[in-house]
Design a protein around this motif. Sequence first.
Motif, PDB file in Angstrom:
ATOM      1  N   GLU A 158       0.830  -1.200   0.000  1.00  0.00           N
ATOM      2  CA  GLU A 158       0.000   0.000   0.000  1.00  0.00           C
ATOM      3  C   GLU A 158       0.872   1.261   0.000  1.00  0.00           C
ATOM      4  N   ILE A 159       0.375   2.302  -0.662  1.00  0.00           N
ATOM      5  CA  ILE A 159       0.981   3.632  -0.623  1.00  0.00           C
ATOM      6  C   ILE A 159      -0.041   4.572   0.002  1.00  0.00           C
ATOM      7  N   THR A 160       0.336   5.187   1.112  1.00  0.00           N
ATOM      8  CA  THR A 160      -0.595   6.037   1.849  1.00  0.00           C
ATOM      9  C   THR A 160      -0.042   7.452   1.969  1.00  0.00           C
ATOM     10  N   LEU A 161      -0.837   8.442   1.562  1.00  0.00           N
ATOM     11  CA  LEU A 161      -0.452   9.843   1.730  1.00  0.00           C
ATOM     12  C   LEU A 161      -0.635  10.226   3.191  1.00  0.00           C
ATOM     13  N   LEU A 162       0.453  10.656   3.850  1.00  0.00           N
ATOM     14  CA  LEU A 162       0.413  11.022   5.257  1.00  0.00           C
ATOM     15  C   LEU A 162       0.302  12.531   5.456  1.00  0.00           C
ATOM     16  N   GLU A 163       1.025  13.303   4.646  1.00  0.00           N
ATOM     17  CA  GLU A 163       1.012  14.763   4.780  1.00  0.00           C
ATOM     18  C   GLU A 163       1.112  15.401   3.403  1.00  0.00           C
ATOM     19  N   ARG A 164       0.457  16.548   3.244  1.00  0.00           N
ATOM     20  CA  ARG A 164       0.545  17.319   1.996  1.00  0.00           C
ATOM     21  C   ARG A 164       0.683  18.801   2.340  1.00  0.00           C
ATOM     22  N   PRO A 165       1.910  19.260   2.594  1.00  0.00           N
ATOM     23  CA  PRO A 165       2.116  20.647   3.021  1.00  0.00           C
ATOM     24  C   PRO A 165       1.972  21.681   1.908  1.00  0.00           C
ATOM     25  N   ASN A 166       2.061  21.245   0.640  1.00  0.00           N
ATOM     26  CA  ASN A 166       1.988  22.188  -0.488  1.00  0.00           C
ATOM     27  C   ASN A 166       0.941  21.717  -1.499  1.00  0.00           C
ATOM     28  N   PRO A 167      -0.344  21.774  -1.139  1.00  0.00           N
ATOM     29  CA  PRO A 167      -1.378  21.190  -2.006  1.00  0.00           C
ATOM     30  C   PRO A 167      -1.509  21.849  -3.376  1.00  0.00           C
ATOM     31  N   ASN A 168      -0.969  23.047  -3.533  1.00  0.00           N
ATOM     32  CA  ASN A 168      -1.088  23.743  -4.819  1.00  0.00           C
ATOM     33  C   ASN A 168       0.170  23.653  -5.676  1.00  0.00           C
ATOM     34  N   MET A 169       1.184  22.911  -5.204  1.00  0.00           N
ATOM     35  CA  MET A 169       2.427  22.842  -5.965  1.00  0.00           C
ATOM     36  C   MET A 169       2.675  21.399  -6.419  1.00  0.00           C
ATOM     37  N   THR A 170       1.914  21.004  -7.447  1.00  0.00           N
ATOM     38  CA  THR A 170       2.121  19.674  -8.013  1.00  0.00           C
ATOM     39  C   THR A 170       3.462  19.621  -8.753  1.00  0.00           C
ATOM     40  N   ILE A 171       3.919  18.429  -9.014  1.00  0.00           N
ATOM     41  CA  ILE A 171       5.147  18.254  -9.794  1.00  0.00           C
ATOM     42  C   ILE A 171       4.991  18.901 -11.164  1.00  0.00           C
ATOM     43  N   LYS A 172       3.839  18.701 -11.795  1.00  0.00           N
ATOM     44  CA  LYS A 172       3.615  19.265 -13.134  1.00  0.00           C
ATOM     45  C   LYS A 172       3.684  20.791 -13.099  1.00  0.00           C
ATOM     46  N   ARG A 173       3.056  21.410 -12.121  1.00  0.00           N
ATOM     47  CA  ARG A 173       3.087  22.871 -12.034  1.00  0.00           C
ATOM     48  C   ARG A 173       4.504  23.371 -11.790  1.00  0.00           C
ATOM     49  N   PHE A 174       5.229  22.696 -10.915  1.00  0.00           N
ATOM     50  CA  PHE A 174       6.601  23.091 -10.612  1.00  0.00           C
ATOM     51  C   PHE A 174       7.471  23.020 -11.863  1.00  0.00           C
ATOM     52  N   VAL A 175       7.342  21.941 -12.617  1.00  0.00           N
ATOM     53  CA  VAL A 175       8.158  21.757 -13.820  1.00  0.00           C
ATOM     54  C   VAL A 175       7.814  22.803 -14.873  1.00  0.00           C
ATOM     55  N   LYS A 176       6.533  23.113 -15.032  1.00  0.00           N
ATOM     56  CA  LYS A 176       6.144  24.139 -15.999  1.00  0.00           C
ATOM     57  C   LYS A 176       6.717  25.501 -15.620  1.00  0.00           C
ATOM     58  N   LEU A 177       6.733  25.796 -14.326  1.00  0.00           N
ATOM     59  CA  LEU A 177       7.343  27.051 -13.886  1.00  0.00           C
ATOM     60  C   LEU A 177       8.838  27.059 -14.176  1.00  0.00           C
ATOM     61  N   HIS A 178       9.470  25.915 -13.973  1.00  0.00           N
ATOM     62  CA  HIS A 178      10.909  25.807 -14.214  1.00  0.00           C
ATOM     63  C   HIS A 178      11.252  26.098 -15.682  1.00  0.00           C
ATOM     64  N   PHE A 179      10.471  25.564 -16.593  1.00  0.00           N
ATOM     65  CA  PHE A 179      10.773  25.723 -18.015  1.00  0.00           C
ATOM     66  C   PHE A 179      10.207  27.012 -18.621  1.00  0.00           C
ATOM     67  N   ASN A 180       9.349  27.705 -17.880  1.00  0.00           N
ATOM     68  CA  ASN A 180       8.776  28.957 -18.376  1.00  0.00           C
ATOM     69  C   ASN A 180       9.724  30.106 -18.058  1.00  0.00           C
ATOM     70  N   ARG A 181      10.469  30.562 -19.042  1.00  0.00           N
ATOM     71  CA  ARG A 181      11.463  31.617 -18.824  1.00  0.00           C
ATOM     72  C   ARG A 181      10.822  32.965 -18.523  1.00  0.00           C
ATOM     73  N   LYS A 182       9.502  33.084 -18.741  1.00  0.00           N
ATOM     74  CA  LYS A 182       8.809  34.344 -18.465  1.00  0.00           C
ATOM     75  C   LYS A 182       7.919  34.235 -17.235  1.00  0.00           C
ATOM     76  N   ALA A 183       8.133  33.205 -16.425  1.00  0.00           N
ATOM     77  CA  ALA A 183       7.294  32.996 -15.239  1.00  0.00           C
ATOM     78  C   ALA A 183       7.393  34.185 -14.288  1.00  0.00           C
ATOM     79  N   ASP A 184       6.271  34.558 -13.707  1.00  0.00           N
ATOM     80  CA  ASP A 184       6.229  35.661 -12.757  1.00  0.00           C
ATOM     81  C   ASP A 184       7.076  35.328 -11.534  1.00  0.00           C
ATOM     82  N   SER A 185       7.814  36.320 -11.048  1.00  0.00           N
ATOM     83  CA  SER A 185       8.717  36.082  -9.920  1.00  0.00           C
ATOM     84  C   SER A 185       7.956  35.671  -8.658  1.00  0.00           C
ATOM     85  N   SER A 186       6.711  36.130  -8.517  1.00  0.00           N
ATOM     86  CA  SER A 186       5.932  35.754  -7.338  1.00  0.00           C
ATOM     87  C   SER A 186       5.606  34.262  -7.349  1.00  0.00           C
ATOM     88  N   LEU A 187       5.385  33.706  -8.546  1.00  0.00           N
ATOM     89  CA  LEU A 187       5.122  32.275  -8.655  1.00  0.00           C
ATOM     90  C   LEU A 187       6.390  31.469  -8.402  1.00  0.00           C
TER      91      LEU A 187
END
Length: 210
Positions: A158-187
Motif C-alpha cells: 500500500e501507498i498512503t499519503l500522510l502529509e501534503r504541506p503544499n497542495p497547490n504545488m504539483t510536480i507538473k506545475r513546478f516543472v512548468k514554472l521551471h521551463f517557463n522563462r517568463k514565469a512571474d517572480s511571485s510564482l
Amino acid sequence: MKVTGLYAGKRTTFGPKGEYSGIDKRPVEKVEVNELGMLNDVQVDKRFHGGRERALHQFALSSYETIIKQCPLLHKKAWPGSIGENISSDTMADDTVCIGDIYQIGGIKVQVSSPRIPCWKISHKFNFKGVDKVVASHAITGWYYRVLESGEVKVGDEITLLERPNPNMTIKRFVKLHFNRKADSSLLELASESIGLDPEWKEKMAKRIR
C-alpha cells in the motif's frame, strides 16, 4: 494506491562514449531501502541522481501513454522501468503528486523532494531522438523521494499519503514554472518556498528570482 512495480539496476556502459550509467533497471519483487535508496540499485552520476535528496525515483504509468502517443514507434520499448525509475503506481501522476508530500510505501516513509529533469540519456536509452523533449514539454518528469524511514518495500504494498504541506504545488506545475522563462517572480518565489523542496532547487529558484 499500491506499488505496481519496483526496478533496480547495475552499473553498465552507456552512450556514445561508453560512459557508465545505472539507467537500465530490471523488475524486482522486493527491496531494502535506506536513506540513499535501494540497496541493490546503482546510481552512477551522483550530480543528478542519488544522494539523500534523490534517493528514489518514481515515474507515472500514465506518462508512458503520453510518450507512446507522441512517439508511436516506441510502443514496444516504453514500458514501466524503461525510463530508469525505481517505483511504479497506477494511480499516481505528476498532476496529482505535490512537492513535499509524505507517503508511507510499505515499510518505508518518504517525502517528495523535487522533479527529475530529463537529460539526453532518456533519448539514448530508447534509441529515439527527442524523447527527453517530450518528457519536458509535457511536464511528465516523475519525481524524486528522500527517505525519512528505512525499511522493506514489496510489489503490491500500500501507498498512503500522510502529509501534503503544499497542495497547490504539483510536480507538473513546478516543472512548468521551471521551463517557463517568463514565469512571474511571485510564482517562482511560491515554488521556492515549498516545504520539503530539495535545497539545491531552492537555490535554483532563488537565482531565477534574482
